[in-house]
Design a protein around this motif. Structure first.
Motif: not given
Length: 554
Positions: A383-389, A347-351, A232-233, A318-321
């Motif tokens: 329970x496993x996530x889908x790399x997102x929410x 992913x959605x929380x990382x832009x 969360x910086x 990676x979003x910045x790159x």
């Protein structure tokens, strides 16, 4: 074929008649045989053929995904000779029509591809990289990245089998940590990036120098720092007090947060004093450097393999790159069921927005259905996530090949177990199996060294798969590796040795700080065993001595 198909009475008869049924029909009918409903199968078939139409042009039909499943159109005898002369390993890059559709698709932004072990995610990612090189302009490049160094080496080796020299020149294949180190070095960045024990010692010093909360181990502070502060910086006390701690098992009120912040402050000061950085801090500082330049070190496209293992900071970098969202900017393949490291990111929380741009690979090309079912059963109830929410159940998958069930064997002592391993491996050699197609896997390096010594004493050559290089298939010898090192690889036969109680799961790897931490580390150990089991194409053997692993007790 209708009357023929309707006369088949059970699954065994169906698989026995495989050679009498057209390949595409067999593939679709097998979903029904494995218990999927007719509506589900219709949906899968419709999805696979969506957007396709019958053409009046023979040339166009030859280029359709369904045709390319069975044929390659060659241009002259020279090309035919070249194709036939290629080594067997090159044929690992075969694409199914469903995969080819994903490879060739245009996405308005980032895309996410999910799929269980053996569904060809890495193959899809490699072909995607090759396909994207076709439209690159001068000086534009592609970054192909993953979590570990040996996977990056393996990907680079396999890309050579499908790409021209010019295409390879446009693709930078490097694991993300190495890219960060390289980028910072080029910008005059002097601190050393540290890992594992070195980071642990730093945390121990920071904890020892402060009045800490009783009962909290050193590992708690490191996890809190990475999962809350870095994610969360929240790099100030004010921000940390307001930070959300959803999913963290140990409750902290304002007073406790103020108290443990002193440890984080001490840790940051120690990094500065000793001119070192942990990888998450290095990624953050790398992103800050990138933000000062609008174009430097940006790539037209970024491809990510094993996306489930990257951290929040990794995906933000990676979003910045990749720069601002644009067509085909980021292509991510992954599977949360294979998450064997502590990292986890939405992913959605990382832009990175993948809504409406996701696909699932459902056919396992590597393992038999018996191995796949056995391995997947280990993860039942988790329970496993889908790399997102959202969630990924992973149940819409099957293998098209069948074989023997995995063998689970328990012996009285280590000598009896090794005698079994030696006997079975020699039997495989006698049946014509090459040594390089057999892999012995253990949970720890110490155990691995012991098995290497014993095999060598019995004149069985061993080739150890290490973390910094690809598996050199030109070298003979059985492959030996820890469970972490076989990630992303495949072999005809896999022997998981010393699957003993307190080894699988490894007792020292279980975090007992609180119930949440304990469950997370137990899940990671199950995922690690799932990964090791699903490296096998034809047969899996799991052996132990004394008490067998609790994961394997029925």
């Amino acid at each position: 074929m209708l009357s023929f198909a309707r006369c088949i009475r059970n699954s065994q008869e169906f698989y026995d008649k495989k050679n009498s049924i057209p390949a595409d029909a067999f593939e679709n009918l097998s979903w029904l045989v494995e218990g999927f409903s007719l509506d589900e199968v219709k949906s899968l078939v419709k999805e696979d053929h969506e957007g396709e139409s019958v053409s009046d042009s023979f040339a166009e039909d030859l280029e359709s995904p369904e045709t390319l499943k069975s044929f390659v159109v060659v241009d002259g005898e020279d090309e035919l000779r070249r194709i036939m002369a290629e080594p067997l390993e090159k044929w690992r890059v075969f694409l199914h029509p469903t995969q080819r559709k994903i490879v060739n698709k245009k996405y308005s932004g980032a895309a996410r591809i999910l799929g269980g072990a053996g569904t060809g995610k890495t193959v899809v990612a490699m072909h995607r990289a090759k396909q994207l090189t076709q439209n690159l302009k001068d000086k534009e490049r592609i970054l192909f990245t993953t979590y570990t160094a040996n996977l990056a080496s393996d990907i680079k080796d396999n890309l050579r089998k499908i790409c021209t020299t010019e295409e390879l020149r446009r693709i930078d294949v490097i694991n993300l940590d190495a890219w960060v180190s390289q980028f910072l070095r080029e910008h005059g960045y002097s601190p050393e990036i540290i890992y594992d024990d070195k980071t642990k010692y730093l945390w121990e010093d920071a904890v020892a120098a402060n009045d800490c909360i009783e009962g909290l181990p050193v590992s708690f502070y490191e996890d809190e720092y990475n999962k809350v502060i870095v994610a969360q910086e929240a790099f100030s006390l004010e921000k940390y007090i307001r930070a959300v701690r959803t999913g963290r098992g140990t409750r902290l009120d304002r007073r406790k947060r103020i108290q443990i912040w002193k440890v984080f402050e001490a840790y940051q000061n120690l990094m500065k004093e000793q001119q070192v950085r942990d990888i998450n801090t290095a990624m953050y500082e790398c992103r800050m450097l990138l933000s000062k330049s609008a174009s430097e070190n940006r790539y037209k496209h970024v491809i990510v393999d094993e996306g489930q293992d990257l951290s929040v900071n990794g995906f933000r970098l990676l979003r910045a790159i990749a720069g601002e969202e644009h067509e085909n900017d980021i292509f991510i393949v992954g599977d949360a069921h294979q998450r064997i490291y502590k990292n986890k990111a939405a992913l959605s929380q990382c832009g990175i927005n993948v809504r409406g741009r996701s696909s699932i690979l459902r056919i396992n090309y590597r393992t038999t259905e018996e191995i796949r079912k056995f391995a997947f059963a280990l993860l039942k109830g988790i329970s496993f996530d889908d790399l997102d929410d959202s969630f990924d159940t992973g149940d819409k998958c099957q293998s098209l090949t069948h074989g023997k069930d995995p063998q689970i064997l328990s012996f009285r002592n280590a000598n009896e177990e090794f005698d079994f391993l030696l006997k079975e491996i020699k039997k495989l050699f006698d049946s014509g199996v090459s040594a390089k197609n057999v892999c012995v896997v253990t949970r720890t390096h110490k155990l691995l060294d012991d098995y290497i010594r014993r095999f060598t004493e019995n004149k069985i050559r061993c080739y150890e798969i290490k973390g910094n290089k690809a598996d050199d298939r030109s070298l003979n010898g059985i492959r030996v590796a820890t469970m972490h090192r076989v990630k992303g690889l495949e072999f005809q036969y896999v022997f998981i040795a010393a699957a003993n109680k307190r080894i699988i799961p490894l007792s020292s790897a279980i975090d007992h700080t609180d119930k949440v931490s304990e469950q997370e580390t137990m899940t990671a150990e199950k995922c690690l065993l799932y990964v090791a089991l699903t490296r096998a194409q034809k047969g899996t053997y799991v052996s132990g001595y004394g008490q067998i692993s609790e994961f394997l007790q029925s």
